[in-house]
Design a protein around this motif. Structure first.
Motif, PDB file in Angstrom:
ATOM      1  N   GLN A   1     -19.364  55.149  18.164  1.00 18.38           N
ATOM      2  CA  GLN A   1     -19.847  54.209  18.137  1.00 18.38           C
ATOM      3  C   GLN A   1     -18.638  53.221  18.594  1.00 18.38           C
ATOM      4  O   GLN A   1     -18.798  52.317  19.113  1.00 18.38           O
ATOM      5  CB  GLN A   1     -20.237  53.792  16.955  1.00 18.38           C
ATOM      6  N   ALA A   2     -17.177  53.064  17.510  1.00 15.55           N
ATOM      7  CA  ALA A   2     -15.878  52.496  18.394  1.00 15.55           C
ATOM      8  C   ALA A   2     -15.964  52.322  19.793  1.00 15.55           C
ATOM      9  O   ALA A   2     -15.238  51.198  20.223  1.00 15.55           O
ATOM     10  CB  ALA A   2     -14.640  52.460  17.248  1.00 15.55           C
ATOM     11  N   ALA A   3     -15.595  53.124  20.213  1.00 19.44           N
ATOM     12  CA  ALA A   3     -15.298  53.831  21.182  1.00 19.44           C
ATOM     13  C   ALA A   3     -16.612  52.599  22.171  1.00 19.44           C
ATOM     14  O   ALA A   3     -15.954  52.241  23.079  1.00 19.44           O
ATOM     15  CB  ALA A   3     -15.511  55.088  21.673  1.00 19.44           C
ATOM     16  N   ARG A   4     -17.489  53.263  21.929  1.00 25.69           N
ATOM     17  CA  ARG A   4     -18.631  52.944  23.011  1.00 25.69           C
ATOM     18  C   ARG A   4     -18.537  51.042  22.998  1.00 25.69           C
ATOM     19  O   ARG A   4     -18.988  49.897  24.098  1.00 25.69           O
ATOM     20  CB  ARG A   4     -20.061  52.947  21.974  1.00 25.69           C
TER      21      ARG A   4
ATOM     22  N   PRO B   1      -2.434  57.241  13.833  1.00 23.69           N
ATOM     23  CA  PRO B   1      -2.798  58.313  15.388  1.00 23.69           C
ATOM     24  C   PRO B   1      -3.166  60.241  14.218  1.00 23.69           C
ATOM     25  O   PRO B   1      -3.355  60.709  14.951  1.00 23.69           O
ATOM     26  CB  PRO B   1      -1.372  58.110  14.600  1.00 23.69           C
ATOM     27  N   LYS B   2      -3.765  60.260  12.727  1.00 21.37           N
ATOM     28  CA  LYS B   2      -4.147  61.666  12.678  1.00 21.37           C
ATOM     29  C   LYS B   2      -5.659  61.602  12.366  1.00 21.37           C
ATOM     30  O   LYS B   2      -5.671  62.709  12.557  1.00 21.37           O
ATOM     31  CB  LYS B   2      -3.266  61.928  11.165  1.00 21.37           C
ATOM     32  N   ARG B   3      -6.220  60.854  12.890  1.00 21.01           N
ATOM     33  CA  ARG B   3      -7.487  60.939  13.020  1.00 21.01           C
ATOM     34  C   ARG B   3      -7.949  61.464  14.662  1.00 21.01           C
ATOM     35  O   ARG B   3      -7.844  60.260  15.151  1.00 21.01           O
ATOM     36  CB  ARG B   3      -7.736  59.836  12.921  1.00 21.01           C
ATOM     37  N   THR B   4      -7.371  62.677  14.719  1.00 23.12           N
ATOM     38  CA  THR B   4      -7.587  63.504  15.718  1.00 23.12           C
ATOM     39  C   THR B   4      -9.321  63.241  16.921  1.00 23.12           C
ATOM     40  O   THR B   4      -8.627  62.790  17.904  1.00 23.12           O
ATOM     41  CB  THR B   4      -7.837  65.150  15.779  1.00 23.12           C
ATOM     42  N   ALA B   5     -10.633  63.027  16.288  1.00 20.21           N
ATOM     43  CA  ALA B   5     -11.487  62.396  15.827  1.00 20.21           C
ATOM     44  C   ALA B   5     -11.699  61.649  16.895  1.00 20.21           C
ATOM     45  O   ALA B   5     -11.826  61.050  18.711  1.00 20.21           O
ATOM     46  CB  ALA B   5     -12.051  62.869  15.749  1.00 20.21           C
ATOM     47  N   LEU B   6     -10.480  60.518  16.576  1.00 19.81           N
ATOM     48  CA  LEU B   6     -10.652  58.568  16.772  1.00 19.81           C
ATOM     49  C   LEU B   6      -9.762  58.388  18.249  1.00 19.81           C
ATOM     50  O   LEU B   6     -10.503  58.313  18.970  1.00 19.81           O
ATOM     51  CB  LEU B   6     -10.230  58.670  15.562  1.00 19.81           C
ATOM     52  N   MET B   7      -8.876  59.643  18.476  1.00 20.98           N
ATOM     53  CA  MET B   7      -7.866  59.522  19.932  1.00 20.98           C
ATOM     54  C   MET B   7      -8.462  59.924  20.319  1.00 20.98           C
ATOM     55  O   MET B   7      -8.168  59.826  21.633  1.00 20.98           O
ATOM     56  CB  MET B   7      -6.511  60.709  19.280  1.00 20.98           C
ATOM     57  N   GLU B   8      -9.245  61.685  20.469  1.00 19.24           N
ATOM     58  CA  GLU B   8     -10.226  61.966  21.329  1.00 19.24           C
ATOM     59  C   GLU B   8     -10.904  60.711  21.838  1.00 19.24           C
ATOM     60  O   GLU B   8     -11.574  60.488  23.272  1.00 19.24           O
ATOM     61  CB  GLU B   8     -10.828  62.939  21.257  1.00 19.24           C
ATOM     62  N   GLU B   9     -11.457  60.635  21.125  1.00 14.66           N
ATOM     63  CA  GLU B   9     -12.587  58.762  21.317  1.00 14.66           C
ATOM     64  C   GLU B   9     -11.886  57.805  23.164  1.00 14.66           C
ATOM     65  O   GLU B   9     -12.561  57.145  23.504  1.00 14.66           O
ATOM     66  CB  GLU B   9     -13.990  58.684  20.061  1.00 14.66           C
ATOM     67  N   LEU B  10     -10.916  57.161  21.537  1.00 14.28           N
ATOM     68  CA  LEU B  10     -10.171  56.207  22.529  1.00 14.28           C
ATOM     69  C   LEU B  10      -9.517  56.407  23.728  1.00 14.28           C
ATOM     70  O   LEU B  10      -9.873  55.733  24.464  1.00 14.28           O
ATOM     71  CB  LEU B  10      -9.107  55.717  21.939  1.00 14.28           C
ATOM     72  N   GLY B  11      -9.225  58.271  24.071  1.00 13.36           N
ATOM     73  CA  GLY B  11      -8.595  58.769  25.323  1.00 13.36           C
ATOM     74  C   GLY B  11      -9.687  58.266  25.904  1.00 13.36           C
ATOM     75  O   GLY B  11      -9.758  58.370  27.669  1.00 13.36           O
ATOM     76  N   LYS B  12     -10.773  58.400  25.998  1.00 14.32           N
ATOM     77  CA  LYS B  12     -11.972  58.280  26.615  1.00 14.32           C
ATOM     78  C   LYS B  12     -12.493  56.737  27.098  1.00 14.32           C
ATOM     79  O   LYS B  12     -13.257  56.735  28.092  1.00 14.32           O
ATOM     80  CB  LYS B  12     -13.043  58.748  26.417  1.00 14.32           C
ATOM     81  N   ILE B  13     -12.189  55.987  26.951  1.00 17.62           N
ATOM     82  CA  ILE B  13     -12.221  54.525  27.524  1.00 17.62           C
ATOM     83  C   ILE B  13     -11.538  53.906  28.624  1.00 17.62           C
ATOM     84  O   ILE B  13     -10.052  54.598  28.470  1.00 17.62           O
ATOM     85  CB  ILE B  13     -11.683  53.235  25.990  1.00 17.62           C
TER      86      ILE B  13
END
Length: 107
Positions: free
Chosen positions: A66-69, A95-107
């Motif tokens: 949702q944040a990435a959207r 930096p340790k929130r792996t799922a967040l890093m993955e989603e930010l990488g899709k932006i």
């Protein structure tokens, strides 16, 4: 509901102030289309504040998606620099929130 009255009266500055009192993504989103043309930077700032608030507590991948959207919406509002700054901020802060890093990488 005050926001609806402000929309009816086309009091956009007052609507922005009202939304800023409790900036939540679900509260801002319904008014984005009405405000985006003349107040895109302010809407982007509201989204940024709401995203920061959402990220203070850990959440599941759904919250990060949702944040990435909404970061993508900030870009669509013509506020790419603000979106990029927020992505950098979130990467540095969590930096340790792996799922967040993955989603930010899709932006």
């Amino acid at each position: 509901h005050l926001a609806l009255v402000l929309v009816r009266e086309e009091r956009w500055a007052d609507l922005l102030e009202e939304l800023a009192t409790t900036p939540r993504l679900s509260r801002i989103e319904p008014y984005e289309a009405l405000l985006a043309t003349d107040h895109a930077p302010e809407v982007a700032e509201l989204y940024i504040t709401a995203i920061r608030n959402e990220m203070t507590s850990t959440g599941g991948r759904n919250r990060y998606q949702q944040a990435a959207r909404f970061i993508r919406r900030i870009v669509k509002l013509g506020q790419r620099e603000k979106a990029e700054a927020l992505v950098t901020e979130l990467r540095d802060k969590y930096p340790k929130r792996t799922a967040l890093m993955e989603e930010l990488g899709k932006i």
